[in-house]
Design an enzyme around this catalytic site. Structure first.
Site, PDB file in Angstrom:
ATOM      1  N   VAL A  86       0.836  -1.213   0.000  1.00 51.52           N
ATOM      2  CA  VAL A  86       0.000   0.000   0.000  1.00 51.52           C
ATOM      3  C   VAL A  86       0.864   1.255   0.000  1.00 51.52           C
ATOM      4  O   VAL A  86       0.601   2.206  -0.740  1.00 51.52           O
ATOM      5  CB  VAL A  86      -0.963  -0.004   1.207  1.00 51.52           C
ATOM      6  CG1 VAL A  86      -1.691   1.339   1.317  1.00 51.52           C
ATOM      7  CG2 VAL A  86      -1.976  -1.136   1.080  1.00 51.52           C
TER       8      VAL A  86
ATOM      9  N   THR B  36      -5.532  -0.561   6.778  1.00 54.41           N
ATOM     10  CA  THR B  36      -6.852  -1.048   7.176  1.00 54.41           C
ATOM     11  C   THR B  36      -6.834  -1.247   8.682  1.00 54.41           C
ATOM     12  O   THR B  36      -6.071  -2.060   9.205  1.00 54.41           O
ATOM     13  CB  THR B  36      -7.181  -2.361   6.466  1.00 54.41           C
ATOM     14  OG1 THR B  36      -7.155  -2.142   5.050  1.00 54.41           O
ATOM     15  CG2 THR B  36      -8.555  -2.863   6.866  1.00 54.41           C
TER      16      THR B  36
ATOM     17  N   GLU C 244      -4.961  -5.887  -5.923  1.00 54.09           N
ATOM     18  CA  GLU C 244      -3.651  -6.300  -6.427  1.00 54.09           C
ATOM     19  C   GLU C 244      -3.788  -6.771  -7.865  1.00 54.09           C
ATOM     20  O   GLU C 244      -4.709  -7.492  -8.216  1.00 54.09           O
ATOM     21  CB  GLU C 244      -3.082  -7.412  -5.544  1.00 54.09           C
ATOM     22  CG  GLU C 244      -2.737  -6.919  -4.147  1.00 54.09           C
ATOM     23  CD  GLU C 244      -1.951  -7.942  -3.351  1.00 54.09           C
ATOM     24  OE1 GLU C 244      -1.007  -8.536  -3.909  1.00 54.09           O
ATOM     25  OE2 GLU C 244      -2.280  -8.141  -2.176  1.00 54.09           O
TER      26      GLU C 244
ATOM     27  N   PHE D 269     -17.381 -10.893  -8.953  1.00 54.15           N
ATOM     28  CA  PHE D 269     -17.185 -11.690  -7.750  1.00 54.15           C
ATOM     29  C   PHE D 269     -18.166 -12.858  -7.650  1.00 54.15           C
ATOM     30  O   PHE D 269     -18.513 -13.299  -6.555  1.00 54.15           O
ATOM     31  CB  PHE D 269     -17.250 -10.817  -6.485  1.00 54.15           C
ATOM     32  CG  PHE D 269     -16.058  -9.918  -6.329  1.00 54.15           C
ATOM     33  CD1 PHE D 269     -14.952 -10.316  -5.602  1.00 54.15           C
ATOM     34  CD2 PHE D 269     -16.027  -8.671  -6.938  1.00 54.15           C
ATOM     35  CE1 PHE D 269     -13.841  -9.499  -5.485  1.00 54.15           C
ATOM     36  CE2 PHE D 269     -14.922  -7.851  -6.825  1.00 54.15           C
ATOM     37  CZ  PHE D 269     -13.822  -8.265  -6.098  1.00 54.15           C
TER      38      PHE D 269
ATOM     39  N   GLY E 117      -8.034 -15.491  -1.021  1.00 57.25           N
ATOM     40  CA  GLY E 117      -6.804 -15.392  -0.251  1.00 57.25           C
ATOM     41  C   GLY E 117      -6.302 -13.964  -0.297  1.00 57.25           C
ATOM     42  O   GLY E 117      -7.066 -13.027  -0.489  1.00 57.25           O
TER      43      GLY E 117
ATOM     44  N   CYS F 227      -5.855  -9.074   2.184  1.00 58.98           N
ATOM     45  CA  CYS F 227      -6.999  -8.277   2.653  1.00 58.98           C
ATOM     46  C   CYS F 227      -8.184  -9.116   3.120  1.00 58.98           C
ATOM     47  O   CYS F 227      -8.558  -9.075   4.289  1.00 58.98           O
ATOM     48  CB  CYS F 227      -7.450  -7.315   1.554  1.00 58.98           C
ATOM     49  SG  CYS F 227      -6.242  -6.039   1.160  1.00 58.98           S
TER      50      CYS F 227
END
Length: 434
Positions: free
Chosen positions: A11, A121, A154, A251, A259, A262
């Protein structure tokens, strides 16, 4: 603006590089001397498509620099981003030790007004914790603490940063609000929104978004498992569901679980936040349980094919990263499958375009590594597909068939059509399809 980014992990490096691309001067600071030395020499330390080009461009233009000197970095930046690790603790909660440690140091280093921004986060209430830690040593007039969660995927993180769907900013300070608006305006020229809210709502927004997406993935995996029981085809079910605009197409692809850095951590952290507030978040508890089981469903298929005896069988793996276009193996389903295969006495040989070096750090010579997707098939009984890299999608099936001793493929990402594979003479299994 002069921007400081504390932490040069995934990040932090993306954040610092992308802010420098719009003309800001960015200083990234890290305690890892070797990493800072590499970055300063122009050697990028993560794999992320599109990042290296702008990384080198902004180093050359002297808009992006790296240091291990925290005091120097704090003095440099008018805006200070905290992009520090928040790993999963033993109880599932986020470990805030890195953030609080830096916050304690900031109070002794800030000499003029700064905006401190939580980019990591973090659980609800972290902005207040950071504020209180800094306020122990300096006046509250000298700083504001803002929550500004990242929503980077990512593999497409540069695009996500440069053209965000939305920017979420949590602050009750009008002064900080206007600075943050100015900072992000170049990134939302197409009209995408900047949402201002209180710090706690911003913190919870990140967990809620990731947990909802993880839930969506997990629901589809449950549907896929049911499809196998009733003889339905999850590909058809997915199309029928995804065309409903209330649900959407994204999704809904079944596979061997989620995995990465996050989803697993954030789902558990949100469940822990609920538990700490005496709320039973039953959906998230189920998501965690189902995903843990889904990670090894493909192992169960190959074990059943070999009638429970994998000892001495050589299994080739295509893909090790948790998703394509990254070298990230954190919580990658491939790792769980490798563990199962080795425990069962199988010989494992693997290929991944980017993640093999990271896997080798974990397993050393316990598994073998190939130079390409075809070399890994040498002497292999069967092939397992664990990451859906594009280069795997249109292979030479005749060559694969000539290599595999048992002509068996176990597709954990549903990249191949079952009928086509059977016509080509393979024994083939995937997820949720007859």
């Amino acid at each position: 603006m002069n921007i400081t980014v504390i932490g040069t992990g995934y990040v932090g490096l993306v954040t610092g590089t992308c802010f420098s691309e719009t003309g800001n001067h960015v200083m990234c600071v890290d305690i890892n001397e070797e990493k800072v030395k590499s970055l300063s020499a122009g050697k990028i330390t993560i794999y992320e498509p599109g990042l290296e080009v702008i990384f080198h461009r902004n180093i050359e233009k002297k808009r992006l620099e790296f240091t291990t000197d925290l005091a120097k970095a704090v003095d440099f930046g008018d805006i200070i981003f905290l992009a520090l690790p928040t790993p999963e603790g033993e109880d599932g909660s986020a470990d805030l030790s890195y953030i609080i440690d830096v916050a304690n140091k900031l109070g002794n280093l800030i000499k003029k007004y700064k905006i401190i921004i939580d980019k990591s986060t973090v659980p609800v209430g972290t902005a207040e914790m950071v504020h209180n830690a800094i306020a122990k040593t300096i006046s509250e007039d000298l700083f504001d603490v803002v929550s500004n969660p990242e929503f980077l995927r990512e593999g497409v993180a540069v695009e996500d940063f440069m053209k965000p769907d939305r920017v979420v900013i949590g602050t009750n300070s009008e002064r900080a609000r206007e600075v943050m608006r100015t900072l992000y305006e170049p990134f939302v020229k197409q009209g995408n929104p900047i949402y201002f809210m209180d710090e706690r709502s911003a913190e919870l927004t990140k967990y809620a978004a990731n947990s909802f997406l993880a839930t969506k993935i997990t629901f589809m995996n449950e549907i896929a498992n049911l499809c196998e029981k009733v003889g339905a085809n999850v590909d058809m079910v997915r199309l029928g569901m995804g065309s409903d605009t209330r649900i959407g197409k994204r999704f809904l692809f079944p596979g061997i679980g989620y995995g990465g850095s996050c989803f697993p951590k954030d789902v558990k952290a949100l469940a822990k936040i609920a538990d700490q507030n005496e709320y039973e978040f039953s959906i998230l508890d189920s998501v965690i349980k189902v995903n843990e089981k889904q990670r090894t469903v493909l192992f169960d298929k190959i074990r059943n094919y070999y009638k429970g005896d994998l000892k001495g069988k050589t299994i080739a793996l295509w893909g090790l990263a948790f998703k394509p276009n990254t070298d990230d193996i954190r919580e990658a389903p491939a790792l769980y499958i490798i563990e199962k295969l080795l425990k069962a006495g199988a010989i494992v040989q693997a290929f991944d375009p980017e993640a093999m070096e990271n896997v080798e750090k974990l397993y050393g010579d316990k598994i073998a590594y190939a130079n390409d997707q075809y070399e890994v098939l040498n002497n292999a009984n069967a092939l397992m597909i664990l990451t859906e890299w594009n280069e795997f999608r249109s292979p030479d099936f005749n060559f694969i068939k000539s290599k595999l001793i048992d002509k068996a493929i176990f597709d954990g990402r549903n990249i191949f059509d079952p009928a086509t594979m059977q016509q080509n003479g393979f024994y083939f299994e995937s997820i949720g399809r007859p």
